[in-house]
Design an enzyme around this catalytic site. Sequence first.
Site, PDB file in Angstrom:
ATOM      1  N   CYS A   5      33.941  25.630   6.472  1.00 54.26           N
ATOM      2  CA  CYS A   5      36.244  25.838   5.911  1.00 54.26           C
ATOM      3  C   CYS A   5      36.699  26.701   6.792  1.00 54.26           C
ATOM      4  O   CYS A   5      35.804  28.046   5.734  1.00 54.26           O
ATOM      5  CB  CYS A   5      35.906  25.704   4.726  1.00 54.26           C
ATOM      6  SG  CYS A   5      38.154  26.052   4.203  1.00 54.26           S
ATOM      7  N   HIS A  47      38.012  26.684  -2.988  1.00 58.69           N
ATOM      8  CA  HIS A  47      38.507  25.675  -2.148  1.00 58.69           C
ATOM      9  C   HIS A  47      38.837  24.362  -2.365  1.00 58.69           C
ATOM     10  O   HIS A  47      38.998  23.844  -3.123  1.00 58.69           O
ATOM     11  CB  HIS A  47      36.743  25.298  -1.385  1.00 58.69           C
ATOM     12  CG  HIS A  47      37.602  24.306  -0.009  1.00 58.69           C
ATOM     13  ND1 HIS A  47      37.439  24.734   1.245  1.00 58.69           N
ATOM     14  CD2 HIS A  47      37.130  22.685  -0.360  1.00 58.69           C
ATOM     15  CE1 HIS A  47      38.212  23.131   2.146  1.00 58.69           C
ATOM     16  NE2 HIS A  47      37.380  22.366   0.908  1.00 58.69           N
ATOM     17  N   GLY A  92      51.173  16.793   8.636  1.00 57.01           N
ATOM     18  CA  GLY A  92      51.172  17.904   9.378  1.00 57.01           C
ATOM     19  C   GLY A  92      49.802  19.095   9.100  1.00 57.01           C
ATOM     20  O   GLY A  92      49.790  20.226  10.003  1.00 57.01           O
ATOM     21  N   HIS A  97      42.696  23.777   3.766  1.00 51.03           N
ATOM     22  CA  HIS A  97      42.070  24.249   2.921  1.00 51.03           C
ATOM     23  C   HIS A  97      43.317  24.480   2.362  1.00 51.03           C
ATOM     24  O   HIS A  97      44.308  25.355   3.108  1.00 51.03           O
ATOM     25  CB  HIS A  97      41.146  25.773   3.042  1.00 51.03           C
ATOM     26  CG  HIS A  97      41.004  26.289   2.474  1.00 51.03           C
ATOM     27  ND1 HIS A  97      39.727  27.037   2.015  1.00 51.03           N
ATOM     28  CD2 HIS A  97      41.804  27.239   1.144  1.00 51.03           C
ATOM     29  CE1 HIS A  97      40.078  28.114   1.328  1.00 51.03           C
ATOM     30  NE2 HIS A  97      40.955  28.172  -0.034  1.00 51.03           N
ATOM     31  N   HIS A  99      46.829  26.324   1.555  1.00 49.51           N
ATOM     32  CA  HIS A  99      47.432  27.655   2.363  1.00 49.51           C
ATOM     33  C   HIS A  99      49.187  27.167   2.006  1.00 49.51           C
ATOM     34  O   HIS A  99      49.908  25.829   2.256  1.00 49.51           O
ATOM     35  CB  HIS A  99      47.054  27.946   3.469  1.00 49.51           C
ATOM     36  CG  HIS A  99      47.367  27.201   4.392  1.00 49.51           C
ATOM     37  ND1 HIS A  99      46.421  25.322   4.410  1.00 49.51           N
ATOM     38  CD2 HIS A  99      48.511  26.999   5.438  1.00 49.51           C
ATOM     39  CE1 HIS A  99      46.318  24.545   5.785  1.00 49.51           C
ATOM     40  NE2 HIS A  99      48.033  25.242   6.059  1.00 49.51           N
ATOM     41  N   HIS A 101      52.822  28.374   3.632  1.00 51.48           N
ATOM     42  CA  HIS A 101      53.301  29.300   5.037  1.00 51.48           C
ATOM     43  C   HIS A 101      54.030  29.778   4.982  1.00 51.48           C
ATOM     44  O   HIS A 101      55.053  29.347   4.107  1.00 51.48           O
ATOM     45  CB  HIS A 101      53.564  28.457   6.728  1.00 51.48           C
ATOM     46  CG  HIS A 101      52.481  27.265   7.173  1.00 51.48           C
ATOM     47  ND1 HIS A 101      51.728  27.829   8.452  1.00 51.48           N
ATOM     48  CD2 HIS A 101      51.770  26.219   7.062  1.00 51.48           C
ATOM     49  CE1 HIS A 101      50.879  26.963   8.576  1.00 51.48           C
ATOM     50  NE2 HIS A 101      50.796  26.100   7.879  1.00 51.48           N
TER      51      HIS A 101
HETATM   52  P1  5GP Z   1      48.670  23.908   8.720  1.00 52.82           P
HETATM   53  O1  5GP Z   1      49.009  22.800   9.748  1.00 52.82           O
HETATM   54  O2  5GP Z   1      46.588  23.237   9.038  1.00 52.82           O
HETATM   55  O3  5GP Z   1      49.016  23.789   7.940  1.00 52.82           O
HETATM   56  O4  5GP Z   1      48.159  25.433   9.219  1.00 52.82           O
HETATM   57  C1  5GP Z   1      47.282  25.971   9.618  1.00 52.82           C
HETATM   58  C2  5GP Z   1      47.360  26.860  10.964  1.00 52.82           C
HETATM   59  O5  5GP Z   1      46.384  27.744   9.933  1.00 52.82           O
HETATM   60  C3  5GP Z   1      47.835  27.405  12.099  1.00 52.82           C
HETATM   61  O6  5GP Z   1      49.211  27.637  11.633  1.00 52.82           O
HETATM   62  C4  5GP Z   1      47.209  27.782  13.013  1.00 52.82           C
HETATM   63  O7  5GP Z   1      47.142  29.130  14.094  1.00 52.82           O
HETATM   64  C5  5GP Z   1      46.402  29.175  11.687  1.00 52.82           C
HETATM   65  N1  5GP Z   1      44.876  28.861  11.891  1.00 52.82           N
HETATM   66  C6  5GP Z   1      44.091  28.223  11.902  1.00 52.82           C
HETATM   67  N2  5GP Z   1      42.916  29.611  12.412  1.00 52.82           N
HETATM   68  C7  5GP Z   1      43.351  29.853  12.145  1.00 52.82           C
HETATM   69  C8  5GP Z   1      41.706  31.255  12.158  1.00 52.82           C
HETATM   70  O8  5GP Z   1      40.756  31.727  12.686  1.00 52.82           O
HETATM   71  N3  5GP Z   1      42.529  32.155  11.850  1.00 52.82           N
HETATM   72  C9  5GP Z   1      44.054  32.814  11.125  1.00 52.82           C
HETATM   73  N4  5GP Z   1      44.804  33.856  10.634  1.00 52.82           N
HETATM   74  N5  5GP Z   1      44.941  31.752  11.516  1.00 52.82           N
HETATM   75  C10 5GP Z   1      44.678  30.089  11.838  1.00 52.82           C
HETATM   76 ZN    ZN Z   2      37.739  26.504   1.699  1.00 55.87          ZN
END
Ligand code: 5GP
Ligand code: ZN
Length: 112
Positions: A5, A47, A92, A97, A99, A101
């Site tokens: 992850c 996690h 989306g 994991h 998070h 935004h």
């Molecule tokens: P999700 O679509 O899962 O809500 O958002 C995942 C976010 O993680 C995306 O906006 C993507 O740009 C960001 N992301 C993915 N891999 C990395 C990484 O290795 N480092 C950072 N800082 N952001 C990441």
């Molecule tokens: Zn994780």
Amino acid sequence: MSADCIFCKIAKGDIPSKKIYEDDELIAFHDIHPITRVHFLIVPKVHIESLGSCETQHQVLLGKTLLLAPKLAREQGLAGFRTMINTGREGGQEVFHLHVHVFGGGDSLPKV
Ligand code: 5GP
Ligand code: ZN
């Protein structure tokens, strides 16, 4: 910790990130592909796959995660901000994991 992850690896410090906050339970860092002038992620270190996997035991952690958003947004100079939690593939989510935004900066936010 889940072995492959990416956010577990960032939380452990095994992968670098532009970190803006860290405590025992949470880490926050700038998104690698920002879609607004300021775009960072608040990530519980434990996690948890998604908001859809959260249970009553996660109530306090979820509260701490959300409460960090206005504090960090202020520190990033934002007068206002938008939060988003993508949940599940259909929601989306790409990194499985949990998070949050946080988006902001100028007038770069699309109307929803
Ligand atoms: P999700 O679509 O899962 O809500 O958002 C995942 C976010 O993680 C995306 O906006 C993507 O740009 C960001 N992301 C993915 N891999 C990395 C990484 O290795 N480092 C950072 N800082 N952001 C990441
Ligand atoms: Zn994780």
